[in-house]
Write a protein that holds these residues in place. Structure first.
Motif, short mmCIF file in Angstrom:
data_model
loop_
_atom_site.label_atom_id
_atom_site.label_comp_id
_atom_site.label_asym_id
_atom_site.label_seq_id
_atom_site.Cartn_x
_atom_site.Cartn_y
_atom_site.Cartn_z
N LEU A 169 0.83 -1.21 0.00
CA LEU A 169 0.00 0.00 0.00
C LEU A 169 0.87 1.26 0.00
CD1 LEU A 169 -2.65 -1.25 2.54
CD2 LEU A 169 -3.21 -0.36 0.27
N ALA B 269 0.62 4.34 -2.44
CA ALA B 269 0.28 5.65 -1.89
C ALA B 269 1.27 6.71 -2.35
CB ALA B 269 0.24 5.59 -0.37
N SER C 179 -3.24 9.83 -8.22
CA SER C 179 -4.32 9.77 -7.24
C SER C 179 -4.96 11.14 -7.01
CB SER C 179 -3.79 9.20 -5.92
OG SER C 179 -2.92 10.11 -5.31
N VAL C 180 -6.08 11.11 -6.29
CA VAL C 180 -6.84 12.32 -6.01
C VAL C 180 -7.01 12.42 -4.50
CG1 VAL C 180 -9.05 13.47 -6.41
CG2 VAL C 180 -8.11 11.93 -8.15
N ARG D 69 -9.35 13.92 -1.98
CA ARG D 69 -10.61 14.65 -1.84
C ARG D 69 -10.71 15.36 -0.50
NH1 ARG D 69 -15.95 11.39 -3.58
NH2 ARG D 69 -16.74 11.80 -1.49
N VAL D 70 -10.03 14.84 0.53
CA VAL D 70 -10.06 15.50 1.84
C VAL D 70 -9.46 16.89 1.72
CG1 VAL D 70 -9.11 15.47 4.17
CG2 VAL D 70 -9.99 13.38 3.18
N GLU E 121 -11.80 19.19 -0.21
CA GLU E 121 -13.02 19.56 0.51
C GLU E 121 -12.70 20.52 1.66
OE1 GLU E 121 -15.95 16.52 0.83
OE2 GLU E 121 -16.79 17.34 2.67
N ARG E 122 -11.58 20.30 2.35
CA ARG E 122 -11.15 21.21 3.41
C ARG E 122 -10.92 22.61 2.85
NH1 ARG E 122 -7.56 18.06 6.42
NH2 ARG E 122 -8.63 16.98 8.10
N ARG F 221 -14.03 14.67 8.50
CA ARG F 221 -12.83 15.51 8.57
C ARG F 221 -13.13 16.98 8.30
NH1 ARG F 221 -8.06 12.33 8.44
NH2 ARG F 221 -8.55 10.13 8.21
N ARG G 157 -19.51 18.33 7.77
CA ARG G 157 -19.88 16.92 7.82
C ARG G 157 -20.04 16.44 9.26
NH1 ARG G 157 -20.09 14.24 2.92
NH2 ARG G 157 -18.98 15.31 1.25
N ASP H 191 -14.93 6.81 5.96
CA ASP H 191 -14.63 8.24 6.06
C ASP H 191 -15.58 8.98 5.13
OD1 ASP H 191 -13.56 10.81 5.79
OD2 ASP H 191 -11.54 10.08 6.25
N LEU H 192 -16.52 9.75 5.72
CA LEU H 192 -17.54 10.40 4.90
C LEU H 192 -16.96 11.53 4.05
CD1 LEU H 192 -20.53 10.44 7.39
CD2 LEU H 192 -20.49 9.34 5.16
N THR H 193 -15.74 11.97 4.37
CA THR H 193 -15.19 13.10 3.62
C THR H 193 -14.67 12.68 2.25
OG1 THR H 193 -14.61 14.13 5.72
CG2 THR H 193 -13.64 15.07 3.74
N ASP H 194 -13.88 11.62 2.19
CA ASP H 194 -13.37 11.23 0.87
C ASP H 194 -13.93 9.90 0.37
OD1 ASP H 194 -12.02 9.47 2.47
OD2 ASP H 194 -10.01 10.10 1.90
N GLY H 195 -14.88 9.33 1.13
CA GLY H 195 -15.50 8.10 0.65
C GLY H 195 -14.66 6.85 0.85
N ALA I 62 -14.12 6.65 -3.21
CA ALA I 62 -14.70 7.33 -4.36
C ALA I 62 -13.59 7.89 -5.24
CB ALA I 62 -15.61 8.46 -3.89
N GLU J 134 -13.34 10.27 -8.73
CA GLU J 134 -14.06 11.03 -9.77
C GLU J 134 -13.05 11.58 -10.77
OE1 GLU J 134 -17.22 11.13 -10.08
OE2 GLU J 134 -17.96 10.54 -8.11
N THR K 118 -5.30 6.22 -5.22
CA THR K 118 -6.13 7.10 -4.37
C THR K 118 -6.50 6.39 -3.07
OG1 THR K 118 -7.02 8.12 -6.37
CG2 THR K 118 -8.25 8.47 -4.34
N TYR K 119 -6.88 5.14 -3.19
CA TYR K 119 -7.27 4.34 -2.03
C TYR K 119 -6.07 4.16 -1.09
CZ TYR K 119 -8.50 0.07 0.58
OH TYR K 119 -8.73 -0.86 1.57
N ALA K 120 -4.92 3.78 -1.66
CA ALA K 120 -3.74 3.51 -0.84
C ALA K 120 -3.33 4.77 -0.07
CB ALA K 120 -2.59 3.02 -1.72
N ARG K 121 -3.39 5.91 -0.74
CA ARG K 121 -3.00 7.17 -0.11
C ARG K 121 -3.88 7.48 1.09
NH1 ARG K 121 -2.40 12.36 -4.00
NH2 ARG K 121 -2.03 13.98 -2.47
N LEU L 209 -5.89 5.32 2.75
CA LEU L 209 -5.86 4.27 3.76
C LEU L 209 -4.59 4.37 4.62
CD1 LEU L 209 -7.09 1.73 5.00
CD2 LEU L 209 -6.00 0.37 3.22
N GLY M 132 -18.96 6.98 -0.83
CA GLY M 132 -18.45 6.92 -2.20
C GLY M 132 -19.05 7.95 -3.11
#
Lengths: 106, 420
Positions: A79, A83, A90-91, A93-94, A97-98, B95, B99, B282-286, B302, B304, B321-324, B326, B420
């Motif tokens: 991972l 990462a 990668s994106v 989103r946190v 959104e912040r 976060r 939210r 995590d509701l912020t980034d899904g 998620a 996009e 994106t997921y690995a980052r 997590l 998501g």
């Protein structure tokens, strides 16, 4: 005998279990994979797919025209390495959104 | 199956269709045919994360999911199949302040509905999962009654129990059209395909850094031979529960559904010894992840934009994106390896609520789609409600509210706890 023959070594799936799955109606390779779990372990089917496909073909008399869908990454990857691929792939989103919430508060 | 007549034809042998078929059979309606274009577990029912939770933001969803969880608890005993159900709870993280306020409101509503949901500060959430880095977390909520199942045996359990009671399930059998008369469906036209006819739409996506790949050409993903067997079955009632494929089937009847398929990707790691109790979301980034009974960390996030249309291919963008996300949440997972990733389609509606019930202008069509990625966890309770609806022909308040006509009348609903 077939209970002692391993077809999928990662997930301990025996020939007897594959035969039982085919008898219970799993007549295509994707269903057989899901029902027995073959090919879902460490090697991702590299060692067992052909063996399971051969047993299936012999029992239903028809060779599958396509293998199971290969699942990436082809080789297990840490991972942390994924990462570190960063913004190019990668994106985050946190962060976005912040930033938009901070903007709203100003 | 060779033509003939059925009381009910169910389109889609996913968990929704099979649960409904089983409930119909249990109520004595065994004259039921379930058709599916692919194999069991081939669609979203076999591709989801197996989460089952009652933490929602609307009272309807909270109450329905309480019943679903209860059914999950008894499923193994009743269906004689191990679905690896584990009630480790759901831990929601937020976060951002906005939210966090929504989470507070939802938690209050959940407690009013009888759940044991409690709010946790960043420090307190480490009592539940010590491995989580709470930096940047505003607020968390935890309901110990939520859980996870292994989706595949859940599907087989319903399929076998339905078949044992006389239901017919025809896989690799695709709907090509309908016969209608006076605003009613009188027959369903079917074609029998082969398993290799549908695999192309599930292949690995080629592009990565440049974003999602090009839209698949439907003509190249379908291979129906000219000599394929075609047949028509007559029916009294049709239930359409084909998930992301529902709009294309409704279109054959001239019905426009507002649903959109939305690709959602998941991956699974090597197995680890048990350490993670709840499913963390995590509701912020899904981001969400849980530990399966096999020990793997199974999760998604998620990403996009996603490609338009039905697309079940995997992307490198997702994995990165997921690995980052997590590794940020649980730094000690850095060296754990990902073994496999796959994708499935959410069936999204414009207001985040499903489309359920009869369709105006097509009297004997019952819709059950648009479940927003929650179809799997909703199916145990929805199957009961749909079967009762077909058996009694009575419309409940819920089915009236979730009816397709709300989009025409502009009476939209809401649900904010969607991952998501």
């Amino acid at each position: 005998m077939s209970a002692k023959v391993l077809l999928c070594r990662c997930e301990d799936v025996t020939l007897a279990e594959v035969e039982h799955a085919i008898e219970s109606g799993q007549h295509d390779i994707e269903s057989l994979k899901r029902f027995t779990g073959f090919g879902t372990g460490w090697c991702q089917g590299k060692q067992c797919l052909i063996a399971c496909a051969r047993v299936l073909a012999a029992r239903v008399g028809e060779l599958p025209l396509a293998p199971v869908t290969p699942r990436p990454p082809v080789h297990p990857m840490p991972l942390g390495m994924l990462a570190s691929l960063g913004d190019a792939v990668s994106v985050d989103r946190v962060a976005s959104e912040r930033a938009s919430e901070d903007e709203g508060e100003r | 199956m060779s033509g003939g007549r059925y009381r009910v034809v169910i389109i889609g042998a996913g968990i929704m269709g099979l649960s409904t078929a089983w409930h119909l059979a249990k109520a004595g309606i065994t004259d039921v045919l379930v058709v599916d274009r692919g194999y069991l577990c081939g669609g979203a029912s076999g591709r989801n994360g197996g989460g089952v939770r009652a933490q929602f933001s609307s009272e309807t969803n909270i109450r329905l999911m309480r019943e679903s969880i209860e059914i999950c608890r008894n499923f193994a005993a009743e269906m004689k199949i191990n679905v690896w159900f584990r009630q480790g709870g759901y831990l929601f993280l937020t976060r951002t302040k906005q939210r966090a306020r929504m989470l507070e409101a939802s938690a209050k509503l959940q407690r009013d509905c009888g759940l044991e949901t409690r709010l946790l500060s960043p420090a307190e959430l480490r009592d539940i999962v010590p491995e989580i880095d709470p930096t940047g977390v505003e607020l968390a909520s935890f309901n110990p009654g939520d859980g996870v199942v292994f989706p595949w045996p859940f599907v087989w359990g319903y399929a076998k129990a339905a078949k044992d009671r006389g239901v017919e399930i025809a896989t690799f059998t695709e709907v090509e059209g309908f016969a209608t008369k006076n605003g009613r469906i009188t027959g369903v036209r079917l074609v029998r395909t082969r398993h290799d006819a549908i695999v192309a739409e599930d292949r690995v996506e080629r592009t990565t850094a440049a974003g999602p790949g090009p839209r698949l050409d439907p003509a190249r993903t379908r291979v129906i031979p000219d000599d394929a067997e075609r047949l028509e079955v007559e029916c009294d009632t049709v239930i359409l529960c084909a998930g992301a494929w529902s709009p294309s089937i409704a279109k054959m009847l001239g019905i426009e559904l507002p649903n959109k398929p939305h690709r959602h990707e998941i991956c699974s790691t090597e197995p680890l010894k048990p350490w993670l109790g709840p499913l963390v979301a995590d509701l912020t980034d899904g981001l969400y992840f849980s530990q399966s009974m096999r020990g793997e960390i199974v999760g998604g996030i998620a990403v996009e934009p996603t490609p338009e249309g039905i697309n079940q291919r995997s992307s490198a963008q997702f994995l990165a994106t997921y690995a980052r996300s997590l590794v940020r949440a649980v730094p000690s997972l850095t060296r754990v390896k990902v073994l496999r990733q796959w994708a499935g389609c959410y069936d999204l509606t414009p207001d985040g609520n499903p489309i359920v019930g009869r369709v105006d202008g097509c009297d004997n069509l019952v819709m059950a789609c648009g479940f927003m990625g929650h179809g799997f966890m909703m199916a145990p309770v929805m199957g009961r409600l749909l079967a009762e609806h077909v058996a009694t022909e009575e419309t409940t308040e819920l089915f009236a509210r979730w009816n397709l006509r709300r989009f025409r009348e502009g009476k939209l609903l809401s649900e904010s706890m969607i991952i998501g």
